[in-house]
Design an enzyme around this catalytic site. Structure first.
Site, PDB file in Angstrom:
ATOM      1  N   PHE A   1      12.518   2.938  27.264  1.00 50.37           N
ATOM      2  CA  PHE A   1      13.884   3.407  26.989  1.00 50.37           C
ATOM      3  C   PHE A   1      14.649   2.346  26.180  1.00 50.37           C
ATOM      4  CE2 PHE A   1      18.394   3.657  28.397  1.00 50.37           C
ATOM      5  CZ  PHE A   1      18.702   4.850  27.762  1.00 50.37           C
ATOM      6  N   GLN A   2      15.238   2.763  25.104  1.00 47.65           N
ATOM      7  CA  GLN A   2      16.023   1.894  24.207  1.00 47.65           C
ATOM      8  C   GLN A   2      15.198   0.728  23.656  1.00 47.65           C
ATOM      9  OE1 GLN A   2      19.869   1.017  26.070  1.00 47.65           O
ATOM     10  NE2 GLN A   2      20.705   2.813  25.052  1.00 47.65           N
TER      11      GLN A   2
ATOM     12  N   GLU B   1      28.400  -1.189  16.831  1.00 47.98           N
ATOM     13  CA  GLU B   1      27.670  -2.427  16.523  1.00 47.98           C
ATOM     14  C   GLU B   1      27.708  -2.754  15.030  1.00 47.98           C
ATOM     15  OE1 GLU B   1      26.414   0.019  18.401  1.00 47.98           O
ATOM     16  OE2 GLU B   1      25.731  -0.822  20.315  1.00 47.98           O
TER      17      GLU B   1
ATOM     18  N   LYS C   1      14.926  -8.808  28.277  1.00 42.74           N
ATOM     19  CA  LYS C   1      15.816  -8.896  29.438  1.00 42.74           C
ATOM     20  C   LYS C   1      15.246  -9.802  30.525  1.00 42.74           C
ATOM     21  CE  LYS C   1      18.813  -5.906  32.186  1.00 42.74           C
ATOM     22  NZ  LYS C   1      19.203  -4.523  32.489  1.00 42.74           N
TER      23      LYS C   1
ATOM     24  N   MET D   1      34.439   6.661  -6.456  1.00 40.91           N
ATOM     25  CA  MET D   1      33.534   6.089  -7.448  1.00 40.91           C
ATOM     26  C   MET D   1      32.448   7.099  -7.822  1.00 40.91           C
ATOM     27  SD  MET D   1      33.370   3.431  -9.275  1.00 40.91           S
ATOM     28  CE  MET D   1      33.800   1.791  -8.684  1.00 40.91           C
TER      29      MET D   1
END
Lengths: 219, 586
Positions: free
Chosen positions: B135-136, B73, B185, B496
């Site tokens: 969940f999630q 993502e 959802k 760097m």
């Protein structure tokens, strides 16, 4: 030539004498001084929707602004709320606060209140109840109200400007203060002056919205 | 809203209802979301599937928009970000709830720091489970509030499409930036036949595009009276599609132009008036110009500390004219003597008309040219030394057209890519400026590829460390046969950091020395891309040609001098004019 470039070394280059201060203002090197902070009351008219207060408080914590108090409540227009903030910052900081507040999506208008604005705060004080007469006398002196009086505790309410509240709290110390709840300052501009730019001072519900259609005060 | 501010984005109006003849009627919230994107003119989306976003993906099944399934993502957000930079209209990324949404966070923060137009759509657990630590589940709007221009929790199926439209319009209007819509959802699954209305900003958002007359006039007078004027072009010039106005203005009044890093390409770097990029790793001459100028016309910049160094020594004697569409940028970091709030192109045009005379600046222009010869951008290329990264960048530049798009990760390679490539066109330099996100380059190349013209080349410079962070996106480039050339400037260091450790930490290379890296050419082949490896100068040109000729993603693993450093360098918080040309000057 792995490590660098050609050219005059730093000390061989011309340098201007000028300086800026922490706010990025050009300064006279002799007169350099840190800007002093001042207290400002900022009023923001916002859409009354979930998460607004969190956006505002997040803005303050993220930018490390020093916030003294924050109050919020609905106005006479459905869906609008007024947030009153008291902040202690430099002029540049106060300017930033107003602009950042105005940028928030739910923000309708933002203004800073002048010194003549009408300000008030409410405090609830719970003190020991051994000397009810004296507590009552002090409460009256500060035009307060007794909200609860029991054998062991007395709870009073005082409203007024910050100084009056501070004085009252001092006066009640002699009885032994058990708990304090202060609301923080809320304020409106005096007279016909709108509290936030474009906001009509009239009393009707319809006219508390900004008169024009450019809500963000600085935009 | 001026046309110029969003010229590439046509805001639909009531009078021009979106074309819906070929579209089936909306039957649920997810379809309304998709319809809102279609109505806004979206053609590409970048995302990763997942449980809570499934209804939206189901609705996408019937859409003609192209969805690019990314490997992670974070990359979806970077790809959308780069798509927004190159196309000028908001890039769109999607993710599911919880980890999907939090994986977007880096990309959203990146877009926020660079004011890039982007919209993120995230799935959310069903409304009745929100707050239950389901969940999630993650408080996505809470997490992203400080890094979005606006974000939305869509709680109503009937208006979910309107909310997406508003988020799109907010991302594109005024000072651009990322927006997010969190989509529970149940809201996307629930039935509705309500077609979303046109994408429009909320009534509370009305950025001023036309600057105040008086502000323009006083600024014009200050500029006309200057003896040492400089234009500091910021990324806002490109965002506002104001490069034509900038060029016209600078050339007409013969004012040297310095750019910030996001503005690279706003003014042609091969023009005599160009001083190129200023700041920490800007050119010596650009930093001398901003240090010694007496009037600075700053356009669309937020005066980031990598540009200013210490504020006390930044353009210390200059009066500053600051054009910006965001009033909150005025005097935020550097005090503006002459604020001009408005669209960059409009403001520059108005300034052009209002300027009462030419600045008397012949001596100053000569001085600027002298600085170019005094502090040249140069590097040695003796045959007996390991391959110089600057040589690789120049060779790639020479082998490609002027409108080639360059994307980069973050680190030394990014700085070489900006210093040694000559940018002449806007929207050809795509990099992570404010946030400095390692791993940005490859996913950005994917987004840029889809926004670019087909005949426009896309080259991504990566360091070995940066490439290792998102190289799984090669699978996407191969799957969709994207013509992208990845140049890994491989020194087996987080370069760097190694350079700073040498300069400021007595050479103690704590956790910056990889010691071993995968063979990136072979890794590329494993992904199905074309892989090359280059160790010597005489292999550079031919390999570049072969990689550019290859029709698909290719990776060139350039094994460069591990000791090569980036100079000039302004020490963090230091004075721009005191830039170091080598380590012993730091």
């Amino acid at each position: 030539m792995t490590q660098g470039l050609q050219g005059p070394r730093p000390e061989e280059r011309p340098h201007p004498d000028g300086r800026r201060n922490a706010q990025g203002e050009r300064i006279d090197p002799v007169a350099e001084a840190a800007q002093e902070t001042r207290q400002a009351t900022v009023s923001a008219l916002v859409e009354h929707e979930p998460g607004v207060l969190s956006l505002v408080s997040g803005l303050f914590s993220r930018r490390q602004f020093n916030i003294e108090s924050l109050t919020v409540g609905p106005t006479t227009v459905d869906g609008h709320a007024r947030i009153t903030l008291v902040v202690e910052e430099t002029d540049a900081g106060i300017d930033q606060i107003k602009k950042q507040l105005a940028k928030l999506k739910p923000s309708i208008a933002v203004g800073e209140l002048g010194t003549d604005a009408v300000r008030a705060e409410l405090v609830l004080l719970k003190v020991q109840g051994h000397e009810p007469d004296k507590v009552h006398a002090i409460t009256q002196m500060y035009e307060g109200q007794t909200l609860d009086a029991g054998p062991r505790t007395i709870t009073v309410q005082i409203t007024g400007d910050q100084r009056k509240i501070d004085d009252a709290v001092d006066a009640f110390r002699q009885f032994g203060i058990i708990e304090i709840a202060r609301t923080g300052q809320t304020a409106l501009a005096r007279g016909d002056t709108p509290t936030t730019p474009g906001e009509s001072p009239a009393a009707s519900a319809e006219s508390t919205a900004p008169a024009n259609s450019t809500p963000n005060s600085d935009q | 809203m001026s046309e110029r501010a969003t010229s590439s984005y046509q805001e639909p109006t009531e009078e021009q209802p979106p074309e819906q003849s070929k579209q089936k009627p909306v039957t649920n919230g997810a379809q309304s979301v998709v319809r809102a994107l279609e109505n806004a003119g979206v053609t590409h989306l970048f995302g990763v599937q997942g449980g809570a976003i499934m209804p939206v993906y189901d609705a996408l099944y019937d859409s003609e928009m192209t969805h690019v399934m990314m490997a992670h993502e974070q990359s979806a957000a970077h790809a959308a970000d780069a798509y927004g930079i190159v196309s000028g209209k908001p890039g769109v990324c999607l993710a599911t709830s919880g980890p999907g949404a939090t994986n977007l966070v880096t990309g959203i923060a990146d877009a926020s720091m660079d004011s890039d137009p982007m919209i993120a759509l995230t799935g959310q657990v069903p409304s009745d489970m929100v707050g239950s630590d389901a969940f999630q589940e993650t408080d996505t709007t809470g997490v992203t509030a400080p890094i979005t221009k606006a974000n939305y929790f869509a709680s109503d199926t009937d208006t979910v499409g309107d909310v997406v439209g508003e988020a799109f319009a907010m991302a594109a209007t005024g000072r651009q930036g990322p927006t997010l819509v969190d989509l529970p959802k149940d809201v996307t699954n629930a039935p509705t036949d309500r077609e979303p209305g046109p994408a429009r900003t909320p009534s509370t958002y009305n950025p001023r595009t036309d600057p105040d007359d008086e502000a323009v006039e006083t600024a014009a007078t200050a500029l006309a009276n200057a003896e040492k004027p400089v234009i500091l072009a910021g990324g806002g010039v490109i965002k506002a599609n104001a490069t034509a106005e900038l060029r016209e203005f600078a050339i007409a009044h013969e004012i040297p132009v310095v750019t910030t890093m996001p503005a690279v390409g706003a003014f042609p770097e091969d023009h005599e008036l160009s001083m190129e990029m200023a700041g920490m790793h800007g050119t010596g001459y650009a930093n001398m110009a901003i240090t010694h100028c007496d009037v600075m016309l700053a356009v669309g910049t937020r005066f980031d500390d990598r540009l200013t160094g210490g504020v006390d020594t930044f353009a210390p004697e200059a009066e500053i004219i600051h054009i910006d569409i965001d009033p909150a940028e005025i005097s935020k970091n550097v005090y503006a003597d002459y604020p001009v709030i408005g669209d960059a192109g409009t403001a520059l045009s108005r300034l052009h008309e209002a300027i009462p005379g030419e600045p008397d600046a012949d001596e100053w222009r000569e001085q600027c040219q002298t600085w170019k010869t005094e502090y040249p951008m140069d590097y040695g290329t003796p045959d007996d030394e390991p391959l110089k990264p600057q040589f690789v960048v120049e060779a790639m530049d020479a082998a490609t057209d002027a409108d080639t798009i360059v994307t980069t990760g973050v680190g030394q390679h990014q700085m070489w890519a900006v210093q040694y490539w000559t940018y002449t066109e806007p929207r050809t330099w795509v990099s992570s400026h404010g946030l400095g996100t390692m791993g940005y380059g490859l996913p950005a190349a994917i987004g840029a590829r889809l926004a670019a013209r087909e005949d426009q080349a896309v080259v991504s410079f990566e360091g070995d460390g940066s490439f290792l962070m998102t190289l799984q996106e090669l699978s996407v480039a191969v799957r969709d046969n994207m013509d992208i050339t990845v140049c890994v400037l491989n020194n087996k260091y987080i370069g760097m950091v190694r350079q700073w450790q040498d300069a400021f930490f007595e050479g103690r290379h704590s956790a910056s020395d990889y010691g071993w890296c995968p063979e990136f050419d072979k890794l590329a082949e494993a992904f199905g891309a074309k892989g090359f490896r280059v160790d010597e100068y005489d292999e550079v040109a031919d390999t570049i040609e072969a990689a550019l000729d290859y029709d698909g993603p290719s990776v060139i693993d350039f094994h460069i001098d591990p000791g090569a450093n980036v100079y000039p360098m302004v020490a963090s918080g230091g004075a721009n004019g005191l830039f170091a040309l080598s380590e012993d000057q730091l």
